[in-house]
Scaffold this motif. Structure first.
Motif, mmCIF file in Angstrom:
data_model
loop_
_atom_site.group_PDB
_atom_site.id
_atom_site.type_symbol
_atom_site.label_atom_id
_atom_site.label_comp_id
_atom_site.label_asym_id
_atom_site.label_seq_id
_atom_site.Cartn_x
_atom_site.Cartn_y
_atom_site.Cartn_z
ATOM 1 N N ARG A 109 0.866 -1.186 0.000
ATOM 2 C CA ARG A 109 0.000 0.000 0.000
ATOM 3 C C ARG A 109 0.900 1.233 0.000
ATOM 4 N NH1 ARG A 109 -5.171 0.985 1.252
ATOM 5 N NH2 ARG A 109 -5.519 -1.099 2.100
ATOM 6 N N VAL A 110 1.079 1.846 -1.160
ATOM 7 C CA VAL A 110 1.937 3.025 -1.274
ATOM 8 C C VAL A 110 1.257 4.200 -0.571
ATOM 9 C CG1 VAL A 110 3.096 4.595 -2.855
ATOM 10 C CG2 VAL A 110 2.850 2.174 -3.462
ATOM 11 N N LYS A 164 -4.937 5.974 -6.061
ATOM 12 C CA LYS A 164 -4.180 4.796 -5.633
ATOM 13 C C LYS A 164 -3.445 4.164 -6.811
ATOM 14 C CE LYS A 164 -4.682 0.986 -2.366
ATOM 15 N NZ LYS A 164 -3.666 0.078 -2.890
ATOM 16 N N ARG A 201 -0.318 6.203 -7.659
ATOM 17 C CA ARG A 201 0.770 5.987 -6.708
ATOM 18 C C ARG A 201 1.397 4.611 -6.865
ATOM 19 N NH1 ARG A 201 -3.221 7.834 -3.014
ATOM 20 N NH2 ARG A 201 -3.439 5.711 -2.155
ATOM 21 N N THR A 202 0.575 3.631 -7.209
ATOM 22 C CA THR A 202 0.965 2.232 -7.092
ATOM 23 C C THR A 202 1.633 1.657 -8.331
ATOM 24 O OG1 THR A 202 -0.871 1.903 -5.547
ATOM 25 C CG2 THR A 202 0.099 -0.079 -6.529
ATOM 26 N N VAL A 247 4.986 -0.763 -8.396
ATOM 27 C CA VAL A 247 4.846 -2.189 -8.696
ATOM 28 C C VAL A 247 5.684 -2.578 -9.908
ATOM 29 C CG1 VAL A 247 3.231 -3.939 -9.534
ATOM 30 C CG2 VAL A 247 2.623 -2.531 -7.572
ATOM 31 N N ASP A 293 -0.553 -10.749 -7.812
ATOM 32 C CA ASP A 293 -0.851 -9.388 -7.372
ATOM 33 C C ASP A 293 -2.153 -9.332 -6.594
ATOM 34 O OD1 ASP A 293 -0.645 -6.505 -7.233
ATOM 35 O OD2 ASP A 293 -2.400 -6.536 -8.541
ATOM 36 N N THR A 302 -2.457 -6.409 -4.811
ATOM 37 C CA THR A 302 -2.403 -4.971 -4.563
ATOM 38 C C THR A 302 -3.466 -4.259 -5.383
ATOM 39 O OG1 THR A 302 -0.043 -5.032 -4.063
ATOM 40 C CG2 THR A 302 -0.949 -2.929 -4.773
ATOM 41 N N VAL A 346 -3.459 -2.681 -11.878
ATOM 42 C CA VAL A 346 -2.083 -3.091 -11.556
ATOM 43 C C VAL A 346 -1.710 -4.349 -12.331
ATOM 44 C CG1 VAL A 346 -0.565 -3.914 -9.719
ATOM 45 C CG2 VAL A 346 -2.110 -1.991 -9.291
ATOM 46 N N HIS A 388 4.020 11.498 -4.171
ATOM 47 C CA HIS A 388 4.075 10.184 -4.787
ATOM 48 C C HIS A 388 4.075 10.234 -6.320
ATOM 49 C CE1 HIS A 388 3.479 8.363 -0.882
ATOM 50 N NE2 HIS A 388 2.412 9.106 -0.689
#
Length: 421
Positions: free
Chosen positions: A83-84, A115, A118-119, A123, A141, A143, A149, A417
């Motif tokens: 979780r970024v 999210k 940021r992620t 990843v 994954d 996430t 993602v 981020h």
């Protein structure tokens, strides 16, 4: 067999460890590495993880490290559950969209886009390092947002499969209502991550009798209560939507509700503080009951099943995963990532044929897929205009004024981020 968990300091992790311990015959892990930059959390979680293994007589070793490259070296599979920005970023995702009259949620709408932005870069960096250290490793994954993602990973050529616990949760609930073993339940589970419908609940396999009409007739009140939706929604649809569809089907009501109570992130942050205190107790050697309220129910069982199939062909032959569409839903591009039943083996996931989607579902799936295209472009290449277009395309936003205001808020709250901001 070596597995690595990126985000191993998460309070989710003991759920995963418990599954590895209980299901060691399905997935014979010999070495498990928990990787996390938060050394203090990692020490607490790692200590409990070792005690869980010891209590259940698991012979595997558990190590912890803040060094990603060392941790993933030689791994057969790497699970991503990071979780970024932590719960602080989640709290923002759940609050600033409400200022514009839009749903504040961490995986969909404007918060979900934040999210993703940021992620995805984080990843992809992790995945490249996994590829260098362990080129044959599978990436699983968990996430969020899992669909976006996973699509980023697959389009970059990584050996990846996305996993969510929504389907296994439905499987377990329906099995209990029908008084049968969960393995007997096959779901006609179709859609995108967090945008799915159970079109059928079949006994014994894909060709089995569809018991969904019976479930709705006999247990509709209980099903609707679990979804936090009126019984009429389930009755009139004749299918069971994911509870995330509430954000679409009852948007304005949900916005009013979210604006009148503390955010879920605030609740989780308090829960995590209590969980970490429990994890530090050297007498604790099992996952605490409080963890069930944290979310992620049955995640460990789904993860063990998937990893076993990918690594040894030993898990369930058919599982619900996130993977390339490849013609399964003919109205979507082949490289869209869908969530559906798939045959899983050491070569990866191949979606099964699914029933034709009613236009009211297909339309929303197409709409959100278009948003996800734009969201991934924004995550990969940055820029305010890309963010704005993704927000304008999202069915939970969709108005010019909202998209403008949300873009400003998203960038302001996530500047640290976003490399381009």
């Amino acid at each position: 067999m070596k597995l690595a968990v990126v985000g191993g300091g998460s309070t989710y992790t003991p759920e995963l460890i418990d599954g590895f311990a209980r299901l060691r015959d399905t997935l014979p892990v010999t070495e498990l590495v928990l990787i996390d930059p938060a050394a203090d959390r990692l020490e607490l979680v790692g200590g409990l993880a070792r005690r869980i293994f010891a209590r259940q007589g698991h012979p595997g070793t558990i190590t912890t490290t803040c060094d990603l490259d060392a941790g993933v070296a030689g791994a057969d599979a790497v699970l991503l559950q990071l979780r970024v920005g932590g719960q602080a970023a989640r709290r923002q995702d759940e609050t600033w969209p409400l200022e514009c009259g839009c749903v504040g949620q961490e995986t969909t709408g404007a918060g979900g886009l934040a999210k993703a932005l940021r992620t995805v870069p984080v990843v992809l960096d992790i995945a490249e390092r996994v590829r260098r250290a362990s080129p044959d490793a599978w990436i699983i994954d968990f996430t969020n947002p899992v669909g976006i993602v996973t699509r980023a990973l697959l389009k970059a050529g990584h050996k990846a499969v996305g996993l969510c616990n929504v389907a296994i949760g439905f499987q377990r609930k329906f099995a209990k209502l029908l008084d049968v073993a969960p393995a007997e339940i096959h779901l006609d589970h179709v859609g995108l991550n967090h945008l799915t419908w159970e079109l059928g609940v079949r006994l014994g396999g894909p060709a089995g009798e569809n018991l969904l009409p019976r479930l709705i007739a006999e247990h509709g009140d209980a099903i609707a209560a679990d979804l936090h939706m009126p019984r009429a929604v389930v009755d009139r649809l004749g299918v069971v939507p994911s509870y995330y569809l509430r954000y679409f089907y009852q948007h304005d009501e949900v916005v009013r509700e979210l604006g009148s109570k503390p955010s879920r992130a605030a609740e989780v942050a308090a829960m995590e503080k209590e969980l970490l205190a429990l994890y530090g107790d050297p007498a604790l050697d099992e996952k605490p009951a409080l963890l069930a309220k944290r979310g992620g129910a049955f995640y460990s069982e789904a993860a063990v099943d998937l990893a076993s199939s990918l690594l040894a062909g030993g898990g369930s032959p058919v599982q619900v995963v996130n993977t390339f569409n490849n013609g399964t839903l003919p109205f979507l591009p082949d490289d869209a990532v869908i969530e559906t039943q798939a045959r899983v083996d050491t070569k990866g996931a191949t979606p099964l044929a699914v029933p034709a989607l009613d236009p009211m579902y297909a339309g929303l799936v197409s709409h959100v897929t278009a948003y996800e295209d734009l969201a991934l472009e924004a995550a990969l290449h940055g820029g305010r205009e890309r963010v704005f277009k993704a927000l304008l395309a999202h069915p939970l936003v969709g108005q010019f004024e909202h998209a403008e205001a949300l873009t400003d808020r998203l960038v302001a709250h996530n500047r640290e981020h976003l490399a381009w901001a």
